[in-house]
Design a protein around this motif. Structure first.
Motif, PDB file in Angstrom:
ATOM      1  N   VAL A 119       5.572  10.870  -0.224  1.00  0.00           N
ATOM      2  CA  VAL A 119       4.834   9.984  -1.109  1.00  0.00           C
ATOM      3  C   VAL A 119       4.492  10.760  -2.380  1.00  0.00           C
ATOM      4  CG1 VAL A 119       2.665   8.747  -1.430  1.00  0.00           C
ATOM      5  CG2 VAL A 119       3.889   8.568   0.741  1.00  0.00           C
ATOM      6  N   ALA A 160      10.060   4.966  -4.574  1.00  0.00           N
ATOM      7  CA  ALA A 160      10.773   5.286  -3.342  1.00  0.00           C
ATOM      8  C   ALA A 160      12.237   5.600  -3.626  1.00  0.00           C
ATOM      9  CB  ALA A 160      10.655   4.126  -2.354  1.00  0.00           C
ATOM     10  N   TRP A 214       3.256   2.170   0.285  1.00  0.00           N
ATOM     11  CA  TRP A 214       3.812   3.478   0.644  1.00  0.00           C
ATOM     12  C   TRP A 214       3.456   3.887   2.072  1.00  0.00           C
ATOM     13  CZ3 TRP A 214       2.287   6.277  -4.520  1.00  0.00           C
ATOM     14  CH2 TRP A 214       3.230   5.943  -5.517  1.00  0.00           C
TER      15      TRP A 214
END
Length: 384
Positions: free
Chosen positions: A178, A102, A152
């Motif tokens: 993602v 991320a 996620w």
């Protein structure tokens, strides 16, 4: 659907000869080595970006630099190029890995692709403190990706598995987008994980008919889980203006192999636990006299290097034909490399990619931004 091409960042060094290493084989070079400095890797990255490659695979293992750290630094040296970061899920806990991805996405504006490598060699895994056997490593990878996927999605995750457990795991900031999961493996255990968890299944460069069989195998497994998977292939490439020049280059590389090095490498690779490595070895059987294992598919690289051991060799037109053949077998993404990586990127990018554009199979990611070729000064006044 336009084909996607990725290049390779040689974080174990580069050379005008084949650089060995990986998959349990000691690192070595047949000639002078270009060190994997950030400056040199940035040259390769910028060249790949200019030529139209979407991403660049960065390997993992004791024989090369760390992929996460290297690509994070190189992201400042490029603008569009994505990084296909290879990593081993047994070495990083799933919550931290999800957070790292991320963070990478946020700071690079979405330029992370993930190549999950379960690890095929137990002796190398043990050096990192991982003592699971091969099948258990794949089971752990399955649990790992299940946790990461849920994180996620923004879920609070409680998971208690055979190998991994987390309690109230959650990300404060989600990756955008993602990152897709690239995953390879030829064993039954690998196929099951790929079918359930991967976005792109990667195979090493076997002959097209073998690749087509692999595609059908994974596609059927994925359909059982209600999923669709894309397919990619990992190959080296030697592309020249003529076929004769390309094969002369392959012979030059072959002439640089020390027979003792070949024997030592082949003995080491024969002990590999990897089914994919076994299939690579079976293509040439350790012999240097039958290396064209399929039209324009040369297995010479695998004599001195573990992992991906085949190269497409031929004229630009022949290489484009073989790529088209693999595409008909179900392959949409190509992860390519060549020695040295800077020059070979240009040979392929300037020689093969334009032919694929003409065939309607590829377009430059920034084709809308390309400027028209400048006019030749005074050309209008020249006699015709």
């Amino acid at each position: 659907m336009s084909l996607t091409f990725h290049w390779f960042l040689p974080t174990n060094g580069d050379s005008r000869h084949v650089v060995g290493g990986g998959h349990g084989v000691p690192t070595g070079a047949a000639g002078g080595q270009r060190h994997a400095t950030l400056a040199y890797l940035a040259q390769i990255g910028r060249a790949a970006e200019q030529l139209g490659f979407v991403g660049a695979l960065t390997p993992t293992g004791a024989w090369c630099e760390d992929a996460w750290l290297t690509t994070a630094m190189l992201s400042r040296e490029t603008e569009r190029l994505k990084f296909l970061v290879a990593f081993r899920p047994g070495f990083v806990v799933p919550t931290l890995a999800a957070q790292m991805a991320a963070t990478f996405q946020r700071h690079t504006q979405g330029r992370l692709l993930l190549n999950v490598v379960t690890g095929g060699e137990s002796h190398e895994q043990r050096a990192y403190g991982d003592f699971l056997d091969k099948d258990a490593r794949y089971a752990r990878t399955d649990e790992f990706l299940q946790i990461v996927r849920q994180l996620w999605e923004g879920k609070s995750v409680d998971f208690s598995g055979t190998h991994l457990s987390v309690e109230q795991a959650q990300l404060s900031r989600l990756p955008e987008p993602v990152p897709p999961i690239y995953f390879g493996g030829s064993s039954p255990a690998a196929g099951e994980v790929a079918a359930r968890r991967s976005d792109v299944y990667l195979t090493w460069g076997e002959p097209p008919e073998q690749v087509a069989a692999k595609v059908a195998w994974i596609r059927e497994l994925a359909q059982r889980h209600g999923r669709n998977v894309r397919f990619g292939i990992r190959l080296h490439v030697i592309s020249r203006d003529t076929s004769a020049h390309a094969w002369a280059e392959a012979q030059r590389l072959l002439d640089g192999f020390d027979p003792q090095d070949v024997r030592a490498v082949q003995e080491g690779l024969a002990r590999s636990e990897s089914e994919g490595q076994r299939r690579m070895l079976a293509l040439h059987g350790g012999r240097a006299d039958r290396l064209e294992v399929s039209p324009n598919l040369w297995a010479g690289i695998g004599l001195v290097r573990g992992g991906a051991g085949t190269a497409l060799v031929g004229s630009h037109a022949e290489v484009a034909e073989r790529i088209t053949e693999y595409h008909r077998s179900g392959i949409d993404e190509f992860v390519l490399s060549g020695y040295p990586h800077l020059e070979e990127a240009y040979w392929f990018g300037e020689g093969v990619l334009p032919l694929l554009t003409q065939a309607g199979l590829w377009s430059h990611p920034e084709s809308d931004r390309e400027e028209p070729a400048p006019e030749v000064p005074f050309a209008a006044g020249l006699p015709r």
